[in-house]
Design a protein around this motif. Structure first.
Motif, PDB file in Angstrom:
ATOM      1  N   THR A 149       3.443 -44.584 146.397  1.00 58.88           N
ATOM      2  CA  THR A 149       2.844 -45.900 146.176  1.00 58.88           C
ATOM      3  C   THR A 149       2.007 -46.310 147.383  1.00 58.88           C
ATOM      4  O   THR A 149       2.473 -46.222 148.518  1.00 58.88           O
ATOM      5  N   ASP A 150       0.789 -46.766 147.130  1.00 58.52           N
ATOM      6  CA  ASP A 150      -0.011 -47.441 148.152  1.00 58.52           C
ATOM      7  C   ASP A 150       0.031 -48.925 147.807  1.00 58.52           C
ATOM      8  O   ASP A 150      -0.497 -49.348 146.774  1.00 58.52           O
ATOM      9  N   HIS A 151       0.666 -49.714 148.680  1.00 60.25           N
ATOM     10  CA  HIS A 151       0.916 -51.122 148.399  1.00 60.25           C
ATOM     11  C   HIS A 151      -0.253 -52.046 148.748  1.00 60.25           C
ATOM     12  O   HIS A 151      -0.107 -53.268 148.613  1.00 60.25           O
TER      13      HIS A 151
ATOM     14  N   LEU B 194      -0.808 -40.202 144.569  1.00 59.06           N
ATOM     15  CA  LEU B 194      -0.385 -41.574 144.346  1.00 59.06           C
ATOM     16  C   LEU B 194      -0.068 -41.778 142.869  1.00 59.06           C
ATOM     17  O   LEU B 194      -0.856 -41.421 141.998  1.00 59.06           O
TER      18      LEU B 194
ATOM     19  N   ARG C 144       1.311 -44.940 141.973  1.00 57.96           N
ATOM     20  CA  ARG C 144       1.277 -46.394 141.795  1.00 57.96           C
ATOM     21  C   ARG C 144       0.438 -46.978 142.905  1.00 57.96           C
ATOM     22  O   ARG C 144       0.534 -46.552 144.068  1.00 57.96           O
ATOM     23  N   VAL C 145      -0.399 -47.952 142.579  1.00 57.80           N
ATOM     24  CA  VAL C 145      -1.178 -48.670 143.578  1.00 57.80           C
ATOM     25  C   VAL C 145      -1.073 -50.158 143.294  1.00 57.80           C
ATOM     26  O   VAL C 145      -0.889 -50.586 142.148  1.00 57.80           O
ATOM     27  N   VAL C 146      -1.193 -50.951 144.364  1.00 61.25           N
ATOM     28  CA  VAL C 146      -1.141 -52.407 144.257  1.00 61.25           C
ATOM     29  C   VAL C 146      -2.455 -52.952 144.786  1.00 61.25           C
ATOM     30  O   VAL C 146      -2.745 -52.839 145.982  1.00 61.25           O
TER      31      VAL C 146
ATOM     32  N   ASP D   3      -0.713 -52.215 139.669  1.00 62.14           N
ATOM     33  CA  ASP D   3      -0.329 -53.618 139.777  1.00 62.14           C
ATOM     34  C   ASP D   3      -1.436 -54.341 140.529  1.00 62.14           C
ATOM     35  O   ASP D   3      -2.155 -53.734 141.332  1.00 62.14           O
TER      36      ASP D   3
ATOM     37  N   VAL E 258       7.417 -43.371 142.735  1.00 67.14           N
ATOM     38  CA  VAL E 258       7.730 -43.887 141.410  1.00 67.14           C
ATOM     39  C   VAL E 258       8.952 -43.141 140.873  1.00 67.14           C
ATOM     40  O   VAL E 258       9.312 -42.064 141.358  1.00 67.14           O
TER      41      VAL E 258
ATOM     42  N   SER F 222       6.022 -40.314 134.634  1.00 66.55           N
ATOM     43  CA  SER F 222       5.771 -40.147 136.069  1.00 66.55           C
ATOM     44  C   SER F 222       5.245 -38.757 136.386  1.00 66.55           C
ATOM     45  O   SER F 222       5.757 -37.755 135.872  1.00 66.55           O
TER      46      SER F 222
END
Length: 317
Positions: A47-49, A66, A68-70, A90, A282, A289
């Motif tokens: 994840t990169d937040h 990656l 998931r990214v925010v 997100d 994730v 996934s």
């Protein structure tokens, strides 16, 4: 089918990887002693937040490590339409800022990505708009080095209406005492580890109990970089939650795991276990996934930068 050691987000466990419908899947099942074991360990993609998808070639995420990214600042209507294969997105939607505040005057800010908030009514309207657009958090800027910031009362009002919608507040804090102020006023996340000034130990202890920090260490040059790394080192030692984030879109950087950010987190004394928690893989047991293989003889010996996609070829005996 092979046995595998995998990270479930909290601890390392044993399971079974197999090929199902042409894709490698992980099962939460104790492997039999005679099952061959995969060479390495398995996680979900990282994840990169802190990213800005409108400022990068976001389609390249589908071939990255990656999962998931925010997105912490963009046009909410554009962001809600984005879809990248095997990557969860997100987003906070627009930056909420004081009239004339950062980044309302920045050429890089995409059209529709800033809401200037003058009073509690406009705060409620903006947060409600972001929630309706699918935001999972609210991004507030408090950059006193670049322009006006919210009063304490108006910042608290934003936090209250965000909380009513079940949304956490992530704050960009820059300028003397801004990191301290926004956490006291209710921000639960800092979009950047504090880099304006060295926080004293009492403040570090308070922040460790009150907020999570998104790292973004590699975007800085010294002296800001050294200040941020020192703050993160002491924050982590105090039990604070550090989250891997790069501010992807802020200058040239890979649309992937960022080796410079990983190196800076290691410089801040995060060991491999803490680094993996910061990367927040994730859920590898989720059928959607993407899975990564980290070469190494044991979890203690792996390096996230060596991670690569787990493929059907890895299951051949």
């Amino acid at each position: 089918m092979k046995a595998a050691t995998f990270f479930d987000g909290t601890e390392w466990r044993d399971g079974v990887v197999e090929l199902a419908d042409g894709r490698v899947r992980l099962r939460d099942e104790r492997p039999t002693p005679d099952l061959p074991r995969i060479d390495g360990v398995v996680t979900g993609a990282f994840t990169d937040h802190h990213v800005h998808l409108q400022l990068v070639e976001h389609g390249r995420l589908s071939s990255s490590r990656l999962g998931r990214v925010v997105d912490l600042g963009g046009n909410p209507q554009v962001l809600r339409r984005l879809a990248v294969r095997a990557v969860a997105i997100d987003y906070a939607g627009a930056f909420l800022t004081a009239p004339g505040g950062y980044p309302s005057d920045r050429d890089w800010a995409p059209e529709g990505s800033v809401r200037e908030i003058a009073d509690p009514d406009s705060a409620a309207a903006a947060v409600t708009e972001m929630a309706a657009a699918g935001a999972t958090r609210i991004k507030v800027t408090s950059n006193s080095s670049a322009g006006p910031v919210f009063s304490d009362d108006l910042f608290r009002a934003i936090v209250r209406v965000a909380d009513a919608h079940g949304l956490a507040v992530v704050a960009h804090a820059e300028g003397v005492d801004e990191a301290q102020r926004v956490v006291r006023l209710g921000a639960s996340h800092l979009a950047h580890a504090p880099f304006t000034e060295r926080l004293d130990d009492d403040e570090i202890a308070h922040q460790a109990a009150s907020a999570s920090w998104i790292s973004t260490l590699a975007i800085h040059d010294d002296p800001e970089r050294a200040i941020a790394i020192d703050n993160v080192r002491r924050f982590h030692d105090a039990g604070g939650t550090v989250l891997y984030g790069t501010d992807l879109g802020n200058g040239p950087m890979p649309v992937d795991l960022n080796a410079r950010e990983v190196a800076a987190l290691r410089e801040a004394a995060l060991d491999e276990a803490a680094l993996l928690r910061a990367l927040a893989p994730v859920d590898p047991l989720d059928a959607a996934s993407a899975l990564l293989l980290l070469p190494g003889s044991s979890p203690a010996a792996v390096d996230p930068l060596d991670a690569r996609p787990l493929t059907p070829a890895d299951l051949k005996v």
